[in-house]
Design a protein around this motif. Structure first.
Motif, PDB file in Angstrom:
ATOM      1  N   LEU A  87      25.236   5.605 -49.541  1.00 28.22           N
ATOM      2  CA  LEU A  87      25.564   5.031 -48.240  1.00 28.22           C
ATOM      3  C   LEU A  87      24.365   4.261 -47.698  1.00 28.22           C
ATOM      4  O   LEU A  87      23.246   4.779 -47.692  1.00 28.22           O
ATOM      5  CB  LEU A  87      25.951   6.135 -47.246  1.00 28.22           C
ATOM      6  N   PRO A  88      24.565   3.036 -47.237  1.00 33.72           N
ATOM      7  CA  PRO A  88      23.442   2.269 -46.699  1.00 33.72           C
ATOM      8  C   PRO A  88      22.722   2.962 -45.543  1.00 33.72           C
ATOM      9  O   PRO A  88      21.520   2.804 -45.381  1.00 33.72           O
ATOM     10  CB  PRO A  88      24.096   0.964 -46.242  1.00 33.72           C
ATOM     11  N   LEU A  89      23.443   3.755 -44.762  1.00 33.77           N
ATOM     12  CA  LEU A  89      22.832   4.473 -43.635  1.00 33.77           C
ATOM     13  C   LEU A  89      22.285   5.849 -44.031  1.00 33.77           C
ATOM     14  O   LEU A  89      21.762   6.573 -43.182  1.00 33.77           O
ATOM     15  CB  LEU A  89      23.836   4.624 -42.488  1.00 33.77           C
ATOM     16  N   PHE A  90      22.387   6.205 -45.310  1.00 32.03           N
ATOM     17  CA  PHE A  90      21.950   7.526 -45.761  1.00 32.03           C
ATOM     18  C   PHE A  90      20.543   7.903 -45.290  1.00 32.03           C
ATOM     19  O   PHE A  90      20.327   9.040 -44.837  1.00 32.03           O
ATOM     20  CB  PHE A  90      22.051   7.644 -47.288  1.00 32.03           C
ATOM     21  N   PRO A  91      19.563   6.995 -45.351  1.00 30.91           N
ATOM     22  CA  PRO A  91      18.216   7.390 -44.917  1.00 30.91           C
ATOM     23  C   PRO A  91      18.143   7.807 -43.440  1.00 30.91           C
ATOM     24  O   PRO A  91      17.172   8.437 -43.030  1.00 30.91           O
ATOM     25  CB  PRO A  91      17.377   6.133 -45.156  1.00 30.91           C
ATOM     26  N   TYR A  92      19.168   7.463 -42.668  1.00 32.83           N
ATOM     27  CA  TYR A  92      19.166   7.744 -41.232  1.00 32.83           C
ATOM     28  C   TYR A  92      20.196   8.804 -40.858  1.00 32.83           C
ATOM     29  O   TYR A  92      20.572   8.932 -39.701  1.00 32.83           O
ATOM     30  CB  TYR A  92      19.442   6.445 -40.459  1.00 32.83           C
ATOM     31  N   MET A  93      20.670   9.558 -41.852  1.00 32.73           N
ATOM     32  CA  MET A  93      21.727  10.543 -41.615  1.00 32.73           C
ATOM     33  C   MET A  93      21.243  11.965 -41.832  1.00 32.73           C
ATOM     34  O   MET A  93      20.411  12.227 -42.694  1.00 32.73           O
ATOM     35  CB  MET A  93      22.902  10.318 -42.582  1.00 32.73           C
ATOM     36  N   GLN A  94      21.837  12.845 -41.057  1.00 31.51           N
ATOM     37  CA  GLN A  94      21.787  14.278 -41.347  1.00 31.51           C
ATOM     38  C   GLN A  94      23.204  14.609 -41.814  1.00 31.51           C
ATOM     39  O   GLN A  94      24.174  14.328 -41.094  1.00 31.51           O
ATOM     40  CB  GLN A  94      21.427  15.086 -40.115  1.00 31.51           C
ATOM     41  N   ILE A  95      23.340  15.158 -43.025  1.00 30.96           N
ATOM     42  CA  ILE A  95      24.656  15.392 -43.620  1.00 30.96           C
ATOM     43  C   ILE A  95      24.833  16.872 -43.913  1.00 30.96           C
ATOM     44  O   ILE A  95      23.939  17.520 -44.454  1.00 30.96           O
ATOM     45  CB  ILE A  95      24.816  14.575 -44.920  1.00 30.96           C
TER      46      ILE A  95
END
Length: 96
Positions: A71-79
């Motif tokens: 996901l392009p936003l992965f670095p900015y996510m808490q999953i």
């Protein structure tokens, strides 16, 4: 395999608006492709938050990991992920 996935997004305040808009557009295109392919079965926005709850239907934990980390936003996510299985009290015969 079905997974419940919660994604909380926190973009840095210092990120230029143009970069944020570009990332969001690429993210949207990728997520919609996965939805059309049947991998990303459902997505719901959490009201009042930059977050969602989704259901993924993948062949393995490794596949889920690959999709999420792409996901392009992965670095900015808490999953947070949770594997799901059919409940014996379900009145449904399938997972739709």
């Amino acid at each position: 395999m079905l997974f419940h996935v919660r994604m909380n997004v926190k973009l840095p305040a210092s990120m230029p608006a143009e970069e944020a808009a570009r990332l969001k557009q690429v993210e949207k295109e990728y997520s919609q492709r996965l939805q059309r392919e049947g991998k990303w079965r459902h997505i719901w926005r959490i009201a009042g938050q930059y977050a969602n709850v989704s259901i993924f239907d993948v062949d393995s934990v490794e596949e889920l990991h690959t999709l999420l980390t792409s996901l392009p936003l992965f670095p900015y996510m808490q999953i947070e992920t949770m594997p799901l299985c059919r409940h014996p009290s379900s009145v449904r015969e399938d997972d739709r």
